[in-house]
Design a protein around this motif. Structure first.
Motif, short mmCIF file in Angstrom:
data_model
loop_
_atom_site.label_atom_id
_atom_site.label_comp_id
_atom_site.label_asym_id
_atom_site.label_seq_id
_atom_site.Cartn_x
_atom_site.Cartn_y
_atom_site.Cartn_z
N GLU A 36 0.82 -1.21 0.00
CA GLU A 36 0.00 0.00 0.00
C GLU A 36 0.86 1.26 0.00
O GLU A 36 0.69 2.16 0.81
CB GLU A 36 -0.99 0.01 1.17
N VAL A 49 2.21 -0.03 4.92
CA VAL A 49 2.23 -1.26 5.72
C VAL A 49 3.67 -1.75 5.89
O VAL A 49 4.40 -1.90 4.91
CB VAL A 49 1.38 -2.36 5.05
N PRO A 67 5.01 -5.04 7.06
CA PRO A 67 4.44 -6.35 7.39
C PRO A 67 5.27 -7.12 8.42
O PRO A 67 6.46 -6.87 8.62
CB PRO A 67 4.44 -7.07 6.04
N ARG A 116 3.07 -10.70 6.31
CA ARG A 116 1.64 -10.41 6.46
C ARG A 116 1.46 -8.98 6.95
O ARG A 116 2.15 -8.51 7.86
CB ARG A 116 0.99 -11.36 7.46
N GLY A 117 0.49 -8.31 6.32
CA GLY A 117 0.16 -6.96 6.75
C GLY A 117 -0.92 -6.37 5.87
O GLY A 117 -0.83 -6.46 4.64
N GLY A 118 -1.94 -5.79 6.47
CA GLY A 118 -3.02 -5.23 5.68
C GLY A 118 -3.77 -6.30 4.92
O GLY A 118 -4.02 -7.40 5.42
N ALA A 119 -4.10 -6.01 3.68
CA ALA A 119 -4.90 -6.93 2.88
C ALA A 119 -4.07 -7.97 2.15
O ALA A 119 -4.63 -8.84 1.49
CB ALA A 119 -5.71 -6.13 1.84
N ASP A 120 -2.73 -7.89 2.28
CA ASP A 120 -1.86 -8.74 1.48
C ASP A 120 -1.09 -9.75 2.32
O ASP A 120 -0.76 -9.50 3.49
CB ASP A 120 -0.83 -7.89 0.72
N ARG A 150 -4.16 -12.57 -1.22
CA ARG A 150 -5.01 -11.84 -0.28
C ARG A 150 -4.88 -12.45 1.10
O ARG A 150 -4.71 -13.66 1.27
CB ARG A 150 -6.47 -11.88 -0.73
#
Length: 613
Positions: free
Chosen positions: A131, A135, A137, A149-153, A190
């Motif tokens: 983003e 983010v 992650p 991992r972080g946010g929508a991804d 996702r």
């Protein structure tokens, strides 16, 4: 501040998304799974916004190229003790050949290191920032790689090399000896979906080979052009293919956002969309580069995206998202400083709200170029094109923002009137296939009115040129389009005088052409525009001045970087690339000018003067 020269970047593409890679092996821009997705790496726009670097851990001489007939990047590092070759690719769909889409999911970045002689110590630094850097992650080492991992991804990095993690940065070190190789792969998914599978080095090598085969399959089917600058034209055709969103046929203007037209200034726009304005230029270039399928797909996309009740709509929209989206509302990203502090960084583009009357002509000219190839228009397309012609006839006398998207008061731009003339001229020619014979008399009357108005109000005797606006004095490079679209013969004295005025008043010391030199409502000054320089070459060729045309062509083509990519503009003092990159219009202008010069020289002189390859 991100200070890397724009021209230092090479592009990777899977015909759905794009990455930019520096000459020393850092991926500084990556949007997945689409060109217009939020960036996972954006160090291009801010040093803190993410990257993935692979490079020797010692001084090295660097050379790079695209593997022949592909957009797979090969970077060679020569150190005192050995040689390392890095292959980078965005994987085409598995088994993707020519125009047949592959079977696997898009969005797979492949990187393969091989030591070809001696030994080379290697360092890898991986710092994803989804983003656009918002983010940071969480990193989790797993068997065969890393999960972030972080946010929508969720990002899966496949690697046989063990990484150390520190916060949201991971790094690794290894030494490769002659004959050894390592393959790494990055795939985004996702956050709520199953993690993407991890891949072995062998699997990475196989997908790179498949991607090379896919690009070569496409290139073999698009190598019929035999005119001058054949290598340039074929490569530019590949670049245009790389900037095409394969699922819909849309072509992005560039794969980046907010690379400035003036360093440190506010002329920073998001170009990851499709402009109707570019349509007729694009289709002519695709035809020259023998990209017939892309030509058909692009017009089909435009006709569907533009589908609207034109008579009820105040304006035909000038640009669309790559799936045909209309709302491209602009917003700023304050977390990013911008390339060389050129803020603001924007996503979206509020030019979609502008009135630009030239789009009527460009859409009808695109239809005129393609109707023989795509067969009869369906009823909805016929209705659209008739409505576009009717609207051009009704509205041509209104002011607008012009093709240059001036963010100031609306004015009566000569080019906008010219393209309304083009629209009606092409609609008249298309009237039998549109079923619009009853409209020809009215369209002809208005077309002739526009022609007369441009000759009287667009021409300035004192300036010795057609001018930027009606009753104006400023010279504008868009008037070079007059002979290109057939408004007047190339040997008309007013065309010759206008071309001369552009060549003398809008060029820099190198011969590169500015769009204009008048105020446009924005702070700062922009650089010469490469498309306009190719327009000058094209116009000179039509005038029979093929030697001068060749010089202008060479001047613009020489602005390509070491892997043949062209930017939008050139910085006036340093000569370096500026503007969003790579710029489709620059490559389109190259293709069209090369063909025009070839036509001017005649079939007997193919491969002759000023021909680099």
């Amino acid at each position: 501040m991100s200070a890397r020269p724009i021209g230092d970047y090479a592009m990777l593409s899977d015909c759905r998304s794009a990455a930019l890679v520096t000459s020393d092996g850092s991926v500084d821009w990556l949007c997945l799974p689409r060109f217009d997705s939020p960036a996972l790496f954006a160090r291009l726009l801010d040093e803190e916004a993410g990257f993935w670097a692979i490079r020797p851990a010692c001084p090295a001489e660097v050379t790079r190229r695209y593997v022949e007939d592909t957009l797979v990047l090969e970077t060679t590092f020569r150190t005192r003790e050995g040689t390392l070759v890095l292959l980078d690719a965005l994987a085409l769909g598995r088994g993707e050949r020519a125009h047949a889409l592959g079977t696997s999911s898009p969005g797979l970045l492949l990187r393969r290191l091989a030591c070809t002689e001696g030994r080379v110590p290697v360092e890898i630094v991986y710092a994803p920032r989804p983003e656009f850097g918002l983010v940071r992650p969480l990193m989790q080492p797993v068997r065969g790689g890393l999960i972030a991992r972080g946010g929508a991804d969720v990002l899966t990095l496949s690697s046989p090399v063990e990484f150390r993690t520190s916060g949201s940065v991971a790094d690794a070190a290894l030494t490769l000896r002659a004959g050894q190789n390592v393959g790494l792969a990055l795939q985004a998914g996702r956050a709520w979906a199953p993690d993407p599978p991890r891949r072995t080095s062998w699997a990475v090598a196989r997908r790179i080979r498949d991607t090379i085969a896919g690009w070569r399959s496409w290139s073999r089917g698009h190598a019929d052009y035999e005119g001058p600058w054949r290598r340039h034209v074929n490569h530019s055709g590949r670049v245009l293919r790389a900037m095409t969103y394969a699922p819909t046929g849309a072509m992005v203007a560039a794969v980046t956002t907010s690379l400035p037209e003036s360093i440190g200034g506010e002329r920073n726009w998001d170009y990851r969309y499709t402009w109707v304005r570019d349509a007729s230029f694009t289709l002519h270039a695709l035809n020259t580069a023998t990209c017939e399928e892309e030509e058909t797909a692009f017009f089909t996309f435009l006709s569907r995206a533009c589908a609207t009740q034109v008579d009820a709509d105040p304006d035909l929209q000038i640009m669309y998202g790559i799936d045909g989206e209309r709302d491209l509302s602009e917003r700023r990203l304050p977390q990013l400083r911008g390339w060389r502090d050129s803020a603001p960084v924007r996503v979206g583009n509020d030019a979609w709200r502008q009135r630009q009357l030239d789009v009527y002509g460009e859409l009808l000219d695109a239809a005129h170029q393609t109707y023989r190839d795509i067969g009869p228009f369906d009823p909805l397309t016929r209705s659209l094109l008739i409505g576009v012609a009717e609207t051009a006839a009704r509205r041509w006398q209104e002011p607008d923002q012009s093709l240059w998207e001036i963010r100031g008061p609306s004015r009566h731009f000569t080019h906008s009137k010219l393209m309304c003339w083009v629209g009606l001229d092409r609609a008249i020619a298309l009237s039998p296939v549109l079923g619009a014979a009853s409209r020809v008399a009215d369209w002809t009357r208005v077309r002739d009115e526009i022609h007369a108005a441009i000759l009287t109000r667009g021409w300035n005797e004192q300036a010795g040129a057609f001018t930027q606006t009606f009753d104006g004095t400023q010279v504008d490079a868009s008037t070079l389009m007059m002979p290109l679209v057939g408004f007047l013969p190339p040997d008309d004295p007013r065309i010759r005088s206008t071309v001369q005025a552009v060549a003398t008043r809008l060029t820099d010391a190198r011969g590169l052409v500015y769009r204009y030199r008048s105020a446009d409502g924005l702070a700062g000054l922009e650089g010469p525009f490469l498309l306009c320089t190719f327009w000058l070459a094209h116009a000179l060729a039509l005038m029979g001045q093929d030697v001068a045309a060749g010089r202008a062509f060479e001047t613009a083509a020489a602005c390509a970087n070491d892997v043949g990519l062209l930017s939008e503009e050139v910085e006036p003092t340093t000569g370096e690339a500026i503007g969003n990159y790579p710029q489709a219009l620059s490559h389109i202008g190259l293709i069209n000018a090369a063909r025009a010069i070839g036509d001017a020289r005649g079939a007997d002189d193919i491969g002759g003067r000023a021909e680099p390859g």
